[in-house]
Design a protein around this motif. Structure first.
Motif, PDB file in Angstrom:
ATOM      1  N   PRO A 227     -37.982 -25.694 -19.448  1.00 19.34           N
ATOM      2  CA  PRO A 227     -36.828 -24.918 -19.925  1.00 19.34           C
ATOM      3  C   PRO A 227     -37.004 -23.405 -19.804  1.00 19.34           C
ATOM      4  N   SER A 228     -38.219 -22.893 -20.087  1.00 19.57           N
ATOM      5  CA  SER A 228     -38.378 -21.429 -20.050  1.00 19.57           C
ATOM      6  C   SER A 228     -38.203 -20.898 -18.632  1.00 19.57           C
ATOM      7  N   GLU A 229     -38.706 -21.657 -17.656  1.00 20.30           N
ATOM      8  CA  GLU A 229     -38.552 -21.241 -16.256  1.00 20.30           C
ATOM      9  C   GLU A 229     -37.070 -21.302 -15.854  1.00 20.30           C
ATOM     10  N   PHE A 231     -34.480 -21.081 -17.862  1.00 21.31           N
ATOM     11  CA  PHE A 231     -33.742 -20.014 -18.541  1.00 21.31           C
ATOM     12  C   PHE A 231     -33.889 -18.704 -17.781  1.00 21.31           C
TER      13      PHE A 231
END
Lengths: 283, 99, 143
Positions: A227-229, A231
């Motif tokens: 998810p962080s990538e 986002f």
């Protein structure tokens, strides 16, 4: 001044030009789109100097929202000028939804989003899938609704670049194509009118079920993304994330938390389609 | 090392954990930060209070098994926490209360 | 779910703890990183993004956690006698060079094609707390 109006998804445009031939081309290609009375944005394609309407005609793109120093185009690339002008209005002006640089298609009421750099193949893939059992929703912008997270269609004319032109002529020989514009700043460009149902259903959104970052020209590979990538990538794929403030933050946060995301590398459309179907069936 | 730190306007911050990184949205500036461990945990440990890095270290040690990620790195946890807090200060997210 | 900052219960019910712990009796690990390894990437407006803004950082291959190890073609750190692995000496590559290499245009400076691919895979595997991670993260913005 000649002018025409058309509506793409939720946004409506008025395009005006001193050159009748540009407006005629737009009217022919946008013939099946709704013609709104009220418009959100105006784009004008003017001569850079009055006499340049006749001598080495050169098109300056103007509109409600403008970028300084946008380079003028030769008249033969006027349709690309209209496309760039319309894109700019959306990128700089639209706030009703979160705008992602992503293509989208729909099946069984669920949508597939594909984001990536120019050259990743997202636009070509959406155009191909639109002729292989999916509903085409858009090749350039996906509009994410703030209230329910749905992808809203933005099925403008599909802008094909370089080899994608031949690919689509084989895939959809009977589709309506615009004029071939050679050696534009983006390479060779030719527009294709989306399938009729894409335009007919252009107000019908769909819940996003899968997000892909395609990478054209690499050996076949599927990689799940964190998810962080996702986002991070999507904030840079969004034209209005920063401007939307907390609303945009929440819309993007939900998309990233809710939608499974993969990077897929592929060498050709058939390979990509097989991977997409595999991932779609696993949902 | 004895300086204390305090987050500015905690009620205006939205912290969302994702994976090994978290999102931090600052309503006041409208800016989104993507922050890596141990930054989100430091923010949670601080809450509304003003603390020294050594106090934060004690709280984190109660909650987590703290690991130095890089072998051969001799920075103390307290120094690392202070460095992260100084980053928050530089971004306008926290203030340093000089003792 | 959004965390409630400053909530005294937060340490007991944070969703992160729940998500990540395989064994509920084991406490979650916290990676501390290093003083010099920045932990923040700030989101900038895409339209104002210029190639120059994030391209002045660099990434060591490998960082200090890879001291004395080699890099396998898939980017993992392996012992130096591993067949097919590449020697590394902690050389720093500029973000610009890495960006060009990631987009398939060039190899990393002074590295053969295969070595460059292994090094790039190492960079792709960087995680928070390791040297160069924040630089790699910010590269996502300009690709």
């Amino acid at each position: 001044m000649h002018e025409t109006h058309f509506k793409v998804g939720p946004a409506s445009f008025r395009v005006g030009s001193v050159w009748k031939e540009i407006i005629d081309q737009i009217e022919m290609l946008y013939a099946s789109y709704p013609k709104p009375k009220l418009t959100d944005y105006t784009v004008t394609l003017d001569a850079i100097r009055p006499w340049r309407r006749f001598v080495r005609p050169s098109v300056a793109i103007n509109g409600d929202f403008m970028l300084p120093d946008a380079a003028p185009l030769p008249l033969s690339h006027g349709l690309l000028g209209a496309e760039m002008g319309v894109n700019l209005q959306m990128a700089l002006g639209w706030r009703r939804q979160l705008i992602l640089h992503a293509s989208s298609v729909e099946k069984d009421g669920k949508s597939l989003l594909m984001s990536g750099e120019s050259g990743s193949g997202k636009s070509t893939l959406s155009a191909i899938l639109g002729h292989r059992g999916w509903r085409f929703m858009g090749d350039e912008f996906a509009l994410i609704d703030h209230d329910n997270g749905f992808v809203m269609p933005y099925p403008r004319l599909i802008s094909l670049k370089n080899q994608a032109i031949e690919t689509l002529k084989k895939e959809a020989p009977h589709a309506q194509f615009g004029p071939l514009m050679k050696d534009t700043p983006k390479g060779d460009i030719q527009h294709i009118v989306p399938p009729a149902q894409a335009i007919r259903k252009m107000e019908q959104g769909a819940k996003p079920a899968l997000l892909l970052f395609p990478n054209y020209g690499y050996d076949a590979e599927i990689r799940e993304m964190l998810p962080s990538e996702v986002f991070m990538r999507l904030t840079q794929a969004s034209a209005n994330f920063v401007g939307l403030g907390e609303t945009g933050f929440n819309t993007l946060k939900h998309l990233v938390l809710d939608v499974p995301t993969f990077e897929i590398a592929y060498q050709n459309g058939d390979e990509a389609e097989a991977m997409i179907n595999q991932l779609w069936e696993q949902l | 090392m004895a300086n204390r730190y305090k987050m500015r306007n905690v009620s205006n911050l939205i912290l969302q954990h994702l994976d090994y990184m978290s999102l931090l949205y600052d309503r006041q500036s409208g800016i989104t930060h993507i922050i890596a461990e141990p930054a989100p945990q430091i923010i949670e440990a601080l809450g509304h209070d003003a603390m020294k890095p050594s106090q934060i270290e004690r709280i984190l040690k109660k909650q987590y098994d703290i690991q130095a990620f890089e072998d051969g790195n001799s920075d103390s946890f307290e120094e690392i926490i202070a460095a992260r807090l100084d980053e928050f200060v530089a971004l306008g997210l926290a203030e340093k209360i000089l003792s | 779910m959004t965390d409630n900052i400053g909530n005294p219960d937060a340490e007991n019910n944070s969703d992160k703890q729940d998500d990540n712990s395989v064994n509920p009796n084991r406490r979650r690990m916290l990676m501390m990183g290093a003083v010099a390894t920045s932990a923040v990437v700030t989101v900038r407006p895409a339209i104002a993004q210029t190639s120059g803004s994030v391209l002045d950082c660099d990434i060591p291959v490998a960082g200090s956690h890879g001291y004395g190890k080699n890099i396998a073609p898939d980017g993992t750190l392996v012992s130096p006698d591993t067949e097919g692995s590449f020697h590394q000496d902690g050389r720093r590559y500029t973000a610009n060079n890495i960006k060009q290499a990631l987009s398939g245009g060039k190899s990393l400076k002074g590295a053969s094609y295969d070595k460059s691919q292994a090094y790039l895979n190492y960079i792709r595997r960087l995680r928070a707390g390791q040297s160069g991670f924040t630089c790699f993260a910010s590269l996502q913005y300009s690709r």
